[in-house]
Scaffold this active site. Structure first.
Site, PDB file in Angstrom:
ATOM      1  N   TYR A  60       0.867  -1.185   0.000  1.00  0.00           N
ATOM      2  CA  TYR A  60       0.000   0.000   0.000  1.00  0.00           C
ATOM      3  C   TYR A  60       0.903   1.235   0.000  1.00  0.00           C
ATOM      4  O   TYR A  60       1.279   1.767   1.036  1.00  0.00           O
ATOM      5  CB  TYR A  60      -0.927  -0.002   1.217  1.00  0.00           C
ATOM      6  N   PHE A 209     -13.830  -2.802   0.655  1.00  0.00           N
ATOM      7  CA  PHE A 209     -14.736  -1.840   0.019  1.00  0.00           C
ATOM      8  C   PHE A 209     -16.042  -1.706   0.817  1.00  0.00           C
ATOM      9  O   PHE A 209     -17.141  -1.711   0.248  1.00  0.00           O
ATOM     10  CB  PHE A 209     -15.066  -2.228  -1.433  1.00  0.00           C
TER      11      PHE A 209
HETATM   12  N1  LIG Z   1      -7.717  -7.719   0.177  1.00  0.00           N
HETATM   13  C1  LIG Z   1      -7.853  -6.928  -0.863  1.00  0.00           C
HETATM   14  O1  LIG Z   1      -7.686  -7.335  -2.020  1.00  0.00           O
HETATM   15  C2  LIG Z   1      -8.249  -5.496  -0.619  1.00  0.00           C
HETATM   16  C3  LIG Z   1      -8.639  -4.697  -1.698  1.00  0.00           C
HETATM   17  C4  LIG Z   1      -9.011  -3.386  -1.434  1.00  0.00           C
HETATM   18  C5  LIG Z   1      -8.999  -2.890  -0.140  1.00  0.00           C
HETATM   19  N2  LIG Z   1      -8.599  -3.682   0.893  1.00  0.00           N
HETATM   20  C6  LIG Z   1      -8.597  -3.190   2.288  1.00  0.00           C
HETATM   21  O2  LIG Z   1      -9.900  -2.712   2.586  1.00  0.00           O
HETATM   22  C7  LIG Z   1      -9.811  -1.390   3.111  1.00  0.00           C
HETATM   23  C8  LIG Z   1     -11.058  -0.629   2.736  1.00  0.00           C
HETATM   24  O3  LIG Z   1     -11.139  -0.561   1.322  1.00  0.00           O
HETATM   25  P1  LIG Z   1     -11.125   0.795   0.502  1.00  0.00           P
HETATM   26  O4  LIG Z   1     -10.454   1.890   1.267  1.00  0.00           O
HETATM   27  O5  LIG Z   1     -10.606   0.485  -0.832  1.00  0.00           O
HETATM   28  O6  LIG Z   1     -12.664   1.064   0.337  1.00  0.00           O
HETATM   29  P2  LIG Z   1     -13.762   1.735   1.270  1.00  0.00           P
HETATM   30  O7  LIG Z   1     -13.326   1.755   2.684  1.00  0.00           O
HETATM   31  O8  LIG Z   1     -15.056   1.124   0.922  1.00  0.00           O
HETATM   32  O9  LIG Z   1     -13.818   3.211   0.670  1.00  0.00           O
HETATM   33  C9  LIG Z   1     -12.836   4.161   0.893  1.00  0.00           C
HETATM   34  C10 LIG Z   1     -13.202   5.392   0.065  1.00  0.00           C
HETATM   35  O10 LIG Z   1     -14.436   5.923   0.537  1.00  0.00           O
HETATM   36  C11 LIG Z   1     -14.251   7.248   0.993  1.00  0.00           C
HETATM   37  N3  LIG Z   1     -14.911   7.327   2.307  1.00  0.00           N
HETATM   38  C12 LIG Z   1     -14.587   6.660   3.436  1.00  0.00           C
HETATM   39  N4  LIG Z   1     -15.435   6.972   4.433  1.00  0.00           N
HETATM   40  C13 LIG Z   1     -16.324   7.850   3.915  1.00  0.00           C
HETATM   41  C14 LIG Z   1     -17.428   8.542   4.453  1.00  0.00           C
HETATM   42  N5  LIG Z   1     -17.806   8.379   5.732  1.00  0.00           N
HETATM   43  N6  LIG Z   1     -18.129   9.379   3.641  1.00  0.00           N
HETATM   44  C15 LIG Z   1     -17.762   9.547   2.355  1.00  0.00           C
HETATM   45  N7  LIG Z   1     -16.710   8.917   1.783  1.00  0.00           N
HETATM   46  C16 LIG Z   1     -15.988   8.080   2.560  1.00  0.00           C
HETATM   47  C17 LIG Z   1     -12.762   7.480   1.109  1.00  0.00           C
HETATM   48  O11 LIG Z   1     -12.409   8.776   0.687  1.00  0.00           O
HETATM   49  P3  LIG Z   1     -11.733   9.817   1.749  1.00  0.00           P
HETATM   50  O12 LIG Z   1     -10.358   9.303   1.992  1.00  0.00           O
HETATM   51  O13 LIG Z   1     -11.774  11.096   1.051  1.00  0.00           O
HETATM   52  O14 LIG Z   1     -12.597   9.769   2.972  1.00  0.00           O
HETATM   53  C18 LIG Z   1     -12.204   6.474   0.117  1.00  0.00           C
HETATM   54  O15 LIG Z   1     -12.119   7.030  -1.164  1.00  0.00           O
HETATM   55  C19 LIG Z   1      -8.530  -0.839   2.500  1.00  0.00           C
HETATM   56  O16 LIG Z   1      -8.025   0.248   3.237  1.00  0.00           O
HETATM   57  C20 LIG Z   1      -7.640  -2.041   2.549  1.00  0.00           C
HETATM   58  O17 LIG Z   1      -7.082  -2.143   3.850  1.00  0.00           O
HETATM   59  C21 LIG Z   1      -8.241  -4.968   0.666  1.00  0.00           C
END
Ligand SMILES: NC(=O)c1ccc[n+]([C@@H]2O[C@H](COP(=O)([O-])OP(=O)(O)OC[C@H]3O[C@@H](n4cnc5c(N)ncnc54)[C@H](OP(=O)(O)O)[C@@H]3O)[C@@H](O)[C@H]2O)c1
Length: 280
Positions: A60, A209
């Site tokens: 990351y 996500f």
């Molecule tokens: N195992 C895998 O293959 C894999 C793949 C992807 C992700 N992951 C893990 O899953 C975690 C979560 O996934 P993700 O970060 O991709 O997706 P997510 O948590 O569903 O979405 C994050 C996105 O949503 C926005 N966001 C977050 N909280 C919000 C809120 N309360 N209101 C409005 N927008 C909001 C963030 O923007 P801002 O920063 O502007 O708030 C960011 O762009 C990752 O950090 C990672 O650790 C694992």
């Protein structure tokens, strides 16, 4: 705050944690760098708000490896507060030819990079990230998982997990060593079988996500229920995940202090049967 899951049977964690992928870059891996000072502030505030489960990976990083999630975590939080659980992932190799997966012999280097990056002697939870977004059905993971199990026996890893897998991969891995957590795409269609196995066995189910994966959450059903609580769609999405199963953990990612506070407040929303029916 729900502090009611024991990861691997022995690590108590809040079911609402934090995903660090978007701290180095809003776009996720390899995108333009975000302000590292802001990333460290978000991590410190997350812990102040009760987060004790961080999800990260050595890969990351922002473009050119300028900002790294593991480095931010170490700089912001080391020496780590007691009870903080840091989960990381190993497996993929990002080369000029695209994404491939590492060999069993690569696993030691992957684990050592995380130990060094996070500044620890033992990793709490290491996922073997098998597929990229989806499980590669039919592909054996035995050799790679055996290599990780040997590193666990050596004391470098406390618990093992799997990411982007199906029930076949989970069964194959469990014949080698205990699996403490499974991390798959929140919207994947064939999750029911996997979730069932996790529930039966006390394995954490960690959908990534959880708040839309950066694509926003334009969903009428979420909006309708959100209006009842004066909440956001993201908060209802998290409340729904937490209501979906006692083994489900949420790891929303954000680089925004106000989004972080919104996300943590979702733990206080208890959805009714009517809400859940409307969201189904
Ligand atoms: N195992 C895998 O293959 C894999 C793949 C992807 C992700 N992951 C893990 O899953 C975690 C979560 O996934 P993700 O970060 O991709 O997706 P997510 O948590 O569903 O979405 C994050 C996105 O949503 C926005 N966001 C977050 N909280 C919000 C809120 N309360 N209101 C409005 N927008 C909001 C963030 O923007 P801002 O920063 O502007 O708030 C960011 O762009 C990752 O950090 C990672 O650790 C694992």
């Amino acid at each position: 705050m729900n502090r009611d899951f024991r990861l691997g049977g022995d690590l108590p964690i809040n079911r609402l944690g934090f995903g660090a992928m978007r701290l180095p870059s809003q776009q996720g891996m390899g995108g333009p760098s975000r302000d590292p000072e802001n990333g460290r502030a978000v991590l410190r505030h997350a812990v102040e708000l009760g987060v004790n489960h961080l999800d990260t990976a050595d890969f990351y990083v922002s473009v050119g490896g300028e900002v790294r999630a593991n480095t931010l975590i170490r700089e912001a939080l080391h020496p780590y507060p007691s009870g903080l659980v840091i989960a990381t992932k190993v497996g993929p190799v990002f080369g000029p030819g695209g994404l491939s997966h590492g060999t069993p012999a690569d696993m030691r280097g992957f684990v050592e990079a995380n130990l060094e990056g996070l500044g620890v002697d033992r990793l709490d939870l290491v996922y073997l990230r098998v597929g990229a977004m989806e499980p590669p059905h039919g592909e054996s993971i035995a050799d790679r998982f055996e290599a990780l199990a040997a590193l666990r026996e050596e004391g470098l890893i406390r618990h093992l997990g799997l990411s982007n897998v199906d029930t076949g991969h989970l069964a194959e891995a469990r014949a080698i060593a205990p699996v403490a957590a499974v991390q798959n795409h929140a919207a994947q269609s064939d999750e029911a079988d996997l979730l069932f196995v996790c529930e039966e066995s006390g394995i954490a189910f960690v959908p990534f996500f959880p708040v839309g994966g950066g694509q926003g959450l334009d969903d009428e059903r979420l909006a309708k229920v959100a209006a009842r609580y004066g909440a956001t769609a993201q908060q209802i999405s998290l409340a729904r995940l937490l209501a979906s199963s006692p083994v489900t953990l949420a790891i929303p990612g954000t680089g925004s202090l106000s989004h972080l506070e919104d996300n943590m407040n979702a733990a206080g929303i208890t959805l009714t049967e009517e809400d859940l029916a409307d969201l189904a």
